[in-house]
Scaffold this active site. Structure first.
Site, PDB file in Angstrom:
ATOM      1  N   GLU A 160     -19.587  -5.176  10.528  1.00 55.28           N
ATOM      2  CA  GLU A 160     -20.450  -4.333  11.349  1.00 55.28           C
ATOM      3  C   GLU A 160     -21.508  -5.148  12.103  1.00 55.28           C
ATOM      4  O   GLU A 160     -21.830  -4.840  13.256  1.00 55.28           O
ATOM      5  CB  GLU A 160     -21.119  -3.277  10.474  1.00 55.28           C
ATOM      6  CG  GLU A 160     -20.169  -2.246   9.897  1.00 55.28           C
ATOM      7  CD  GLU A 160     -19.474  -2.695   8.625  1.00 55.28           C
ATOM      8  OE1 GLU A 160     -18.645  -1.919   8.097  1.00 55.28           O
ATOM      9  OE2 GLU A 160     -19.751  -3.819   8.157  1.00 55.28           O
TER      10      GLU A 160
ATOM     11  N   ARG B 247     -25.548  -1.827   7.581  1.00 52.77           N
ATOM     12  CA  ARG B 247     -25.390  -3.259   7.347  1.00 52.77           C
ATOM     13  C   ARG B 247     -25.619  -4.091   8.603  1.00 52.77           C
ATOM     14  O   ARG B 247     -25.586  -5.311   8.551  1.00 52.77           O
ATOM     15  CB  ARG B 247     -23.986  -3.523   6.784  1.00 52.77           C
ATOM     16  CG  ARG B 247     -23.726  -2.696   5.537  1.00 52.77           C
ATOM     17  CD  ARG B 247     -22.598  -3.214   4.710  1.00 52.77           C
ATOM     18  NE  ARG B 247     -21.307  -3.008   5.315  1.00 52.77           N
ATOM     19  CZ  ARG B 247     -20.169  -3.354   4.718  1.00 52.77           C
ATOM     20  NH1 ARG B 247     -20.192  -3.930   3.537  1.00 52.77           N
ATOM     21  NH2 ARG B 247     -19.017  -3.120   5.306  1.00 52.77           N
TER      22      ARG B 247
ATOM     23  N   LYS C 121       0.841  -1.184   0.000  1.00 52.34           N
ATOM     24  CA  LYS C 121       0.000   0.000   0.000  1.00 52.34           C
ATOM     25  C   LYS C 121       0.883   1.243   0.000  1.00 52.34           C
ATOM     26  O   LYS C 121       1.819   1.354   0.783  1.00 52.34           O
ATOM     27  CB  LYS C 121      -0.901  -0.018   1.241  1.00 52.34           C
ATOM     28  CG  LYS C 121      -2.191   0.739   1.090  1.00 52.34           C
ATOM     29  CD  LYS C 121      -3.151   0.413   2.216  1.00 52.34           C
ATOM     30  CE  LYS C 121      -4.465   1.139   2.026  1.00 52.34           C
ATOM     31  NZ  LYS C 121      -5.431   0.819   3.089  1.00 52.34           N
TER      32      LYS C 121
END
Length: 616
Positions: free
Chosen positions: A365, A393, A280
Site C-alpha cells: 500500500e 499502512r 489454492k
C-alpha cells in the site's frame, strides 16, 4: 462418527497412520466446504493448506511452539485441530469464532494476524525473547497468499537473516513467482540436499571433522568450497543471499514429505526457509477453478459451487467499478492503482479495458500511494482503490508523497465503516481520523450508490489536490438517491447529524422520535473535510439540541470538531456524540455491531430522547 470427530488432542492426531491421515485430510476439506458455505469466509486458501496444517500440528506443539500466520485467513484448519472444531458453526458470527487467529480464543494462537507481511517481524521478536529468557521452543512463521509482495516481509527477513536466531519461515507458494532460481534446477538441487542419506552423511562428516585436529577448519573450508561451486553451477536463491538456509520447493500436498521436511528444518539452529508449493482451493472443484472467487466468499450452495443461494445485489464496489470504467473512457489521463485487491475493489473491468493504465502493485500500500504521487506529479490522474483498513499502512506516504505537494490523487476508500465478519483487523473505522488529519485532504462520504457515482466523478474531474471518497461494503439502505441539500428532514426539537450510510439508521431514529412526539431535523454531511459548520449551526440555533452519529472511533471524530466549532461561534445547548468509542469492535453482522455500539435506530432515538429531556 467421522475420523475428524475423534481428533480432540495433539496426541490423537500424532497417533494416526498414513491411511488415516489421508482420510482425515479429505474429511477436513469436506468440513470446511460445508461450514464456510453456511457462514461465509476464506475458503480457497484453507483448502490449500490442509496437509501443511496437519503436518505442522504433528511436528510442532503449538500450545508451546509459536506458529505465526501471515495472513491469518489461512488458519481455519489450525483452529479445527486445536480444540475449536465444534465452534466452527459460529465462524465470523457475533460472539462466535473469529475468522483470524485470536489469542483470547486459544493459547495456540500466539498473535493476531489480519494484515499481511508482518509474520517474520513478529516471529523474530518472539525468537529473540526466547534467546534472552533462555527458553526452549520453536518459532515458525507461515507466510502465504502474496505476503511476500509486501515490503515489511523483506525488512524482517533482512534482519532475521543476520540475527542467527533459530527461526523457521515457511513460504506457502500457491502460484506467485519468487525468483528465477526457483524452478527445475532448484527442485533438482533440493531433492539432492533433502534426501535422508545426504543429510545423514553431512551430519556424520561434521561429527568426524570435529574430532580430528584442525577438523573444524577443514569442515568450514570444504563447506565454503561446496557453496562456491553450487553458486557457480546453480546460482542461489534470494533467501540464501539474505542469510536464510533454503529448503524446497516441496509438494505441499504430500503429507509424508512435508513432515520429513518440517522435522529436518526443526533441527536447524539458524534461520531457515522452507518453500512449499500448494494449490489454492485443493479438493473442491469450484474453488480450484475460481480461487479468487472462493478466496473470501459469502453464503453459497456447496452442491452448486459458485451459484449463490440468493441473487447478487449491486454493491458500492460495483458502482465504483462501473463509474471508474466509464471515466477511463472519458479521460485518458486516468489510471487506477490497487494493492492485490483488483477484484475486491472492482477494478477488474477497468483492467480489462485499459490494461496499460491499471496497476496492481501487490500487498504494498505504501508503494501504491507513493507511485500515485509520481504519476500525479507528471500529469496523470491516479485513482488509488484500497480498503480503509489497508490504507492505514500508507499514512506516511499520504503525508509526504501526496499531500505535501498538493497532488491530485483520488483515493477510493472501500470498506469504510464496520465490515462485519472479518472483525477488528478489517473494520474501516480509523480513516475518518487519519484522513482528516492530513493537510489539504478532502474527504467525501456518499450515503448511496448514486451519490458515490456522482462524488467520484466530481473528485476525479472537477476537484484538485488529494481527495478521498469513502464508502462501505455492501449495498444501499433505505436512502438510495442523491441529496441536493444537507437537510433530509426538517424538525424543531433536536438536530441529528451524520454522514455516509449511517444516515439510514438516523432517519429511522427520527421516525421513532416522531412517534414519541419529538421533531428531529436530520442533516447529512456530504463531506467531512471540509465541514459545513454553518448549516449545522443554523439548525442547532433553531432546535437548541444536537446529536452527532458516526461509524468511527471517538478520537478525532467529526462530532468533536463540530462541537468545538459551534462553541467558537457561540452556539450552545445539550449535545450527544454517538460513535464507536475508544476501542476495537469485534466481528459480527453489522446490525448486531450497531446495537453493540449504540448506533442502531432505537439506540440513537433513545439517546436523542435523553438529550431532549436534558439528561445528556
Amino acid at each position: 462418527m467421522t475420523l475428524l470427530d475423534t481428533i480432540n488432542s495433539r496426541e490423537a492426531l500424532c497417533a494416526l497412520n498414513d491411511a488415516q491421515l489421508r482420510q482425515l485430510c479429505d474429511e477436513i476439506r469436506q468440513f470446511l466446504v460445508l461450514n464456510v458455505a453456511r457462514t461465509g469466509g476464506h475458503l480457497a486458501s484453507n483448502l490449500g493448506v490442509v496437509e501443511l496444517s496437519v503436518a505442522l500440528e504433528r511436528v510442532f506443539d503449538t500450545s508451546r511452539d509459536r506458529l505465526l500466520f501471515d495472513v491469518g485467513h489461512q488458519s481455519y484448519v489450525h483452529k479445527i485441530l486445536t480444540g475449536r472444531r465444534d465452534e466452527f458453526r459460529t465462524l465470523r458470527m457475533f460472539g462466535g469464532l473469529a475468522g483470524f487467529p485470536k489469542p483470547s480464543e486459544s493459547v495456540t494462537d500466539p498473535f493476531v494476524a489480519g494484515h499481511a507481511s508482518s509474520s517474520v517481524s513478529t516471529a523474530l521478536g518472539m525468537a529473540r525473547t526466547r534467546t534472552l529468557q533462555h527458553e526452549d521452543y520453536h518459532v515458525v512463521a507461515l507466510m502465504g497468499d502474496g505476503a511476500m509482495t509486501g515490503g515489511l516481509a523483506y525488512e524482517a527477513m533482512n534482519d532475521a537473516g543476520e540475527s542467527s536466531e533459530q527461526l523457521i519461515v515457511i513460504l506457502n507458494d500457491n502460484g506467485m513467482s519468487i525468483t528465477p532460481n526457483v524452478g527445475g534446477i532448484a527442485q533438482h538441487l533440493a531433492l539432492i540436499r533433502t534426501r535422508p542419506g545426504y543429510y545423514r552423511i553431512k551430519k556424520a562428516y561434521r561429527a568426524v571433522t570435529a574430532k580430528v585436529p584442525g577438523g573444524k577448519c577443514l569442515y568450514r573450508l570444504t563447506h565454503r568450497l561446496k557453496e562456491h561451486w553450487k553458486r557457480m553451477l546453480f546460482g542461489t536463491t534470494f533467501f540464501e543471499e539474505m542469510g536464510f538456509e533454503y529448503y524446497g520447493p516441496v509438494d505441499g500436498h504430500d503429507l509424508k514429505r512435508l513432515e520429513y521436511m518440517l522435522r529436518l528444518v526443526k533441527d536447524r539452529r539458524h534461520p531457515v526457509l522452507l518453500h512449499v508449493i500448494t494449490q489454492k482451493g485443493k479438493g473442491y472443484a469450484p474453488a480450484e477453478e475460481n480461487p479468487d472467487v472462493f478466496h473470501g466468499i459469502g453464503h453459497f450452495d456447496p452442491e452448486k459451487g459458485m451459484e449463490p443461494r440468493c441473487g447478487h445485489l449491486p454493491t458500492f464496489s460495483d458502482t465504483f467499478s462501473e463509474t471508474i470504467d466509464a471515466l477511463g473512457a472519458q479521460e485518458p489521463r486516468i489510471c487506477a492503482i490497487t494493492a492485490a485487491m483488483l477484484r475486491g475493489t472492482g477494478l477488474d473491468a477497468f483492467a480489462a479495458h485499459y490494461p496499460e493504465r491499471c496497476f496492481d502493485v501487490g500487498i504494498a500500500e505504501g508503494h501504491a500511494v507513493s507511485m500515485a504521487g509520481g504519476l500525479a506529479k507528471q500529469g496523470m490522474i491516479p485513482v488509488v482503490a484500497i480498503y480503509s483498513t489497508f490504507l492505514q499502512r500508507a499514512y506516511d506516504m499520504l503525508l509526504q508523497d501526496v499531500a505535501m505537494l498538493g497532488l491530485h490523487v483520488v483515493f477510493a476508500v472501500d470498506r469504510a465503516g464496520l465490515v462485519g465478519g472479518d472483525g477488528e483487523t478489517h473494520h474501516g473505522v480509523f480513516d475518518v481520523n487519519y484522513l482528516r488529519s492530513v493537510p489539504g485532504m478532502q474527504v467525501l462520504c456518499p450515503a448511496s450508490q448514486a451519490e458515490l457515482g456522482q462524488m467520484l466523478r466530481r473528485a476525479v474531474l472537477e476537484m484538485t489536490g488529494p481527495v478521498a471518497v469513502r464508502y462501505p461494503r455492501g449495498c444501499d439502505g433505505a436512502f438510495t438517491g442523491i441529496a441536493e441539500q444537507p437537510c433530509l428532514r426538517e424538525g424543531s426539537d433536536i438536530t441529528l447529524v451524520t454522514y455516509g450510510t449511517l444516515v439510514n439508521e438516523v432517519l429511522a431514529a427520527a421516525k421513532l422520535l416522531e412517534a414519541r412526539g419529538i421533531s428531529a431535523e436530520v442533516l447529512k454531511l456530504p463531506s467531512i473535510k471540509p465541514l459545513d459548520v454553518r448549516t449545522v449551526a443554523a439548525s442547532m440555533r433553531k432546535t437548541g439540541r444536537l446529536l452527532v452519529a458516526e461509524e468511527a472511533v471517538c478520537i478525532g471524530c467529526v462530532g468533536k470538531e463540530l462541537l468545538a466549532s459551534l462553541r467558537a461561534r457561540g452556539v450552545g445547548g445539550p449535545v450527544r456524540l454517538c460513535n464507536l468509542g475508544d476501542r476495537f469492535i469485534p466481528h459480527g453482522a453489522v446490525p448486531e455491531l450497531y446495537r453493540l455500539a449504540g448506533l442502531d435506530a432505537k439506540s440513537l432515538a433513545d439517546a436523542a430522547w435523553e438529550v431532549c429531556q436534558n439528561e445528556a
